[in-house]
Design a protein around this motif. Structure first.
Motif, short mmCIF file in Angstrom:
data_model
loop_
_atom_site.label_atom_id
_atom_site.label_comp_id
_atom_site.label_asym_id
_atom_site.label_seq_id
_atom_site.Cartn_x
_atom_site.Cartn_y
_atom_site.Cartn_z
N ASN A 79 0.81 -1.21 0.00
CA ASN A 79 0.00 0.00 0.00
C ASN A 79 0.85 1.26 0.00
OD1 ASN A 79 -3.00 -0.81 0.25
ND2 ASN A 79 -1.99 -2.16 1.69
N MET A 80 2.05 1.20 0.54
CA MET A 80 2.99 2.31 0.41
C MET A 80 3.37 2.51 -1.05
SD MET A 80 5.34 1.33 3.72
CE MET A 80 6.77 2.29 3.22
N ALA A 81 3.52 1.40 -1.79
CA ALA A 81 3.83 1.49 -3.21
C ALA A 81 2.68 2.11 -3.99
CB ALA A 81 4.15 0.09 -3.76
N VAL A 82 1.44 1.76 -3.62
CA VAL A 82 0.27 2.35 -4.28
C VAL A 82 0.27 3.86 -4.10
CG1 VAL A 82 -2.25 2.47 -4.26
CG2 VAL A 82 -1.11 0.25 -4.08
N LEU A 83 0.60 4.34 -2.90
CA LEU A 83 0.63 5.77 -2.64
C LEU A 83 1.72 6.47 -3.43
CD1 LEU A 83 0.05 5.88 1.24
CD2 LEU A 83 -1.60 6.40 -0.57
N PHE A 142 0.91 7.75 4.50
CA PHE A 142 2.16 7.05 4.20
C PHE A 142 3.00 6.89 5.47
CE2 PHE A 142 6.60 6.84 2.85
CZ PHE A 142 6.55 5.88 1.85
N GLY A 143 3.01 7.91 6.33
CA GLY A 143 3.75 7.83 7.58
C GLY A 143 3.18 6.77 8.51
N ILE A 144 1.85 6.66 8.58
CA ILE A 144 1.21 5.64 9.42
C ILE A 144 1.59 4.25 8.94
CG2 ILE A 144 -1.01 4.62 10.06
CD1 ILE A 144 -2.19 7.44 9.99
N SER A 146 12.10 -8.87 5.88
CA SER A 146 11.69 -8.96 4.48
C SER A 146 10.94 -7.70 4.06
CB SER A 146 10.80 -10.19 4.28
OG SER A 146 11.48 -11.37 4.63
N ALA A 147 10.05 -7.22 4.93
CA ALA A 147 9.32 -5.98 4.63
C ALA A 147 10.26 -4.79 4.56
CB ALA A 147 8.23 -5.76 5.68
N LEU A 148 11.27 -4.76 5.43
CA LEU A 148 12.24 -3.67 5.38
C LEU A 148 13.03 -3.67 4.08
CD1 LEU A 148 13.68 -3.66 9.03
CD2 LEU A 148 12.37 -1.84 7.93
N LEU A 149 13.42 -4.84 3.62
CA LEU A 149 14.14 -4.92 2.34
C LEU A 149 13.24 -4.51 1.18
CD1 LEU A 149 16.12 -8.26 2.83
CD2 LEU A 149 17.03 -5.94 2.86
N ALA A 150 11.96 -4.91 1.23
CA ALA A 150 11.02 -4.51 0.19
C ALA A 150 10.83 -2.99 0.20
CB ALA A 150 9.68 -5.22 0.39
N THR A 151 10.79 -2.40 1.39
CA THR A 151 10.66 -0.94 1.51
C THR A 151 11.89 -0.25 0.95
OG1 THR A 151 9.30 -1.21 3.49
CG2 THR A 151 10.25 0.96 3.11
N LEU A 152 13.06 -0.80 1.21
CA LEU A 152 14.30 -0.24 0.67
C LEU A 152 14.26 -0.23 -0.85
CD1 LEU A 152 17.20 0.76 0.98
CD2 LEU A 152 17.94 -1.62 1.08
N ALA A 153 13.87 -1.36 -1.45
CA ALA A 153 13.77 -1.43 -2.91
C ALA A 153 12.74 -0.44 -3.44
CB ALA A 153 13.40 -2.86 -3.34
N LEU A 154 11.62 -0.30 -2.74
CA LEU A 154 10.57 0.63 -3.15
C LEU A 154 11.07 2.07 -3.11
CD1 LEU A 154 7.60 1.38 -3.79
CD2 LEU A 154 7.16 1.29 -1.32
N MET A 155 11.73 2.44 -2.02
CA MET A 155 12.24 3.80 -1.88
C MET A 155 13.26 4.13 -2.95
SD MET A 155 10.77 5.31 0.64
CE MET A 155 9.84 5.02 2.14
N LEU A 156 14.17 3.22 -3.19
CA LEU A 156 15.21 3.46 -4.18
C LEU A 156 14.62 3.57 -5.58
CD1 LEU A 156 18.07 1.13 -2.89
CD2 LEU A 156 17.75 3.57 -2.49
N ALA A 157 13.56 2.79 -5.84
CA ALA A 157 12.95 2.81 -7.17
C ALA A 157 12.12 4.07 -7.40
CB ALA A 157 12.07 1.57 -7.35
N ARG A 158 11.46 4.57 -6.35
CA ARG A 158 10.52 5.67 -6.52
C ARG A 158 11.12 7.05 -6.27
NH1 ARG A 158 7.06 5.05 -9.89
NH2 ARG A 158 6.01 6.87 -9.03
#
Length: 277
Positions: A128-132, A146-148, A160-172
Motif C-alpha cells: 500500500n505504500m507502493a500504491v501511494l 504514508f507515515g502511518i 523482508s518488509a524492510l528490504l522490500a521498503t528499501l527497494a521501493l524507496m530506491l525505485a521511486r
C-alpha cells in the motif's frame, strides 16, 4: 478439501480466459503445469512429506490466481482497484488496536498469529505504500497516511518488509534520497534501541553472532548439501512442501526462507530457471 474445491473453481472460471490468451501466456501456463507435475513425481519418488499434497495445491492456486488476474485485468484497471487499499490497510490496523489491543511489542514481534503475522502485515503495508508512491500527485493527507503505514511496517519487525521498503524507496525517489532517508531512520533506530535484543535480531546483528541469522545459514547449508548429493533432485527438486528439518523434539523447520534456494530445492533447476526467466 477446501484447497481442492478452490483449485477446481479457478480452473472452471479460467476456461474461457485460456482460449483468449496469447501464445506466450499459453506456453508459460503449460510450462508451469509440466514443472509442477514433474516435481510432484520427483517428490513421490524421493519420499514426500505430510505436507506434499497441500503445498502442491496451494502453489497451483496462487500461481493460477496471479496468472489469470494478470491476463484478465488491465494494468490501469488493477491500479484503480488498488487505490482504496492504503486506507483499508490503515483501517485494518486501527481495528486491530481497537478490538485486540496493541499488537506490537518492542520485546517481540507482532503478537498476533495466523494470517496477520509480522511478515504478512509488513508486506501488506509495503504494497500500500507502493500504491501511494505511484500516484501522480501526493497530497499532505496522503503523506500522513504514508507515515502511518511506514511506522506500522517498522513495528512489524519484519526484515523482508524492510528490504522490500528499501527497494521501493530506491525505485521511486532515487538512490541518493532513498539511501539518505532510510539511512537516517536506521541510524535513529540503532541509537534508540541499541540495547534491545529484538531490534538487534531484526537488524541481524545478534542473529549473525549467535545463530547465523535465525539459524538460516545452517538451514541453507543443509538444503544445498542435500540437493547437491541427490542427483535425482537436480532436474525437478524434492517436490512441494519437502523442506522438513527436525531441530529437536518440539521444533522443526518447514520453510526454506529463501526464494532462490526454495525454488531450487522444491522444483529443481527447471523450476529455478522458470522463476528467474
Amino acid at each position: 478439501l477446501s484447497h481442492v474445491f478452490g483449485l477446481l473453481l479457478i480452473l472452471a472460471a479460467a476456461a474461457k480466459t485460456v482460449r483468449s490468451t496469447s501464445r506466450g501466456a499459453t506456453v508459460t501456463l503449460l510450462l508451469f503445469c509440466a514443472i509442477l507435475l514433474m516435481s510432484m513425481a520427483a517428490g513421490l519418488l524421493l519420499g514426500s512429506t505430510g505436507r506434499f499434497w497441500t503445498e502442491a495445491i496451494k502453489t497451483a492456486i496462487v500461481f493460477l490466481i496471479v496468472f489469470f488476474a494478470g491476463i484478465a485485468i488491465p494494468v490501469r484497471r488493477l491500479y484503480a482497484i488498488l487505490q482504496p487499499g492504503p486506507w483499508l490497510c490503515a483501517i485494518l490496523i486501527g481495528l486491530i488496536f481497537l478490538l485486540v489491543g496493541n499488537p506490537f511489542s518492542l520485546d517481540g514481534r507482532l503478537t498476533l498469529t495466523g494470517f496477520i503475522s509480522p511478515n504478512v502485515l509488513g508486506f501488506l503495508t509495503v504494497l500500500n505504500m507502493a500504491v501511494l508512491l505511484c500516484r501522480d500527485r501526493i497530497e499532505p493527507l496522503t503523506w500522513g497516511l504514508f507515515g502511518i503505514l511506514t511506522v506500522s511496517m517498522v513495528a512489524c519487525l519484519s526484515r523482508s518488509a524492510l528490504l522490500a521498503t528499501l527497494a521501493l524507496m530506491l525505485a521511486r525517489i532515487g538512490w541518493l534520497r532513498g539511501a539518505a532517508l532510510l539511512g537516517s531512520v536506521g541510524a535513529v533506530m540503532a541509537v534508540i534501541f541499541s540495547h534491545n535484543a529484538t531490534i538487534q535480531r531484526m537488524l541481524v546483528v545478534e542473529d549473525i553472532m549467535t545463530t547465523g541469522g535465525s539459524g538460516r545459514s545452517d538451514l541453507w547449508d543443509y538444503l544445498l548439501t542435500r540437493w547437491f548429493h541427490t542427483p535425482l533432485a537436480w532436474p525437478f527438486g524434492f517436490g512441494p512442501g519437502s523442506v522438513e528439518r527436525i531441530l529437536n523434539m518440539i521444533s522443526r523447520q518447514e520453510a526454506a526462507h529463501s526464494l532462490v534456494l526454495g525454488s531450487l530445492y522444491y522444483w529443481g533447476l527447471a523450476g529455478f530457471l522458470f522463476i528467474v526467466i
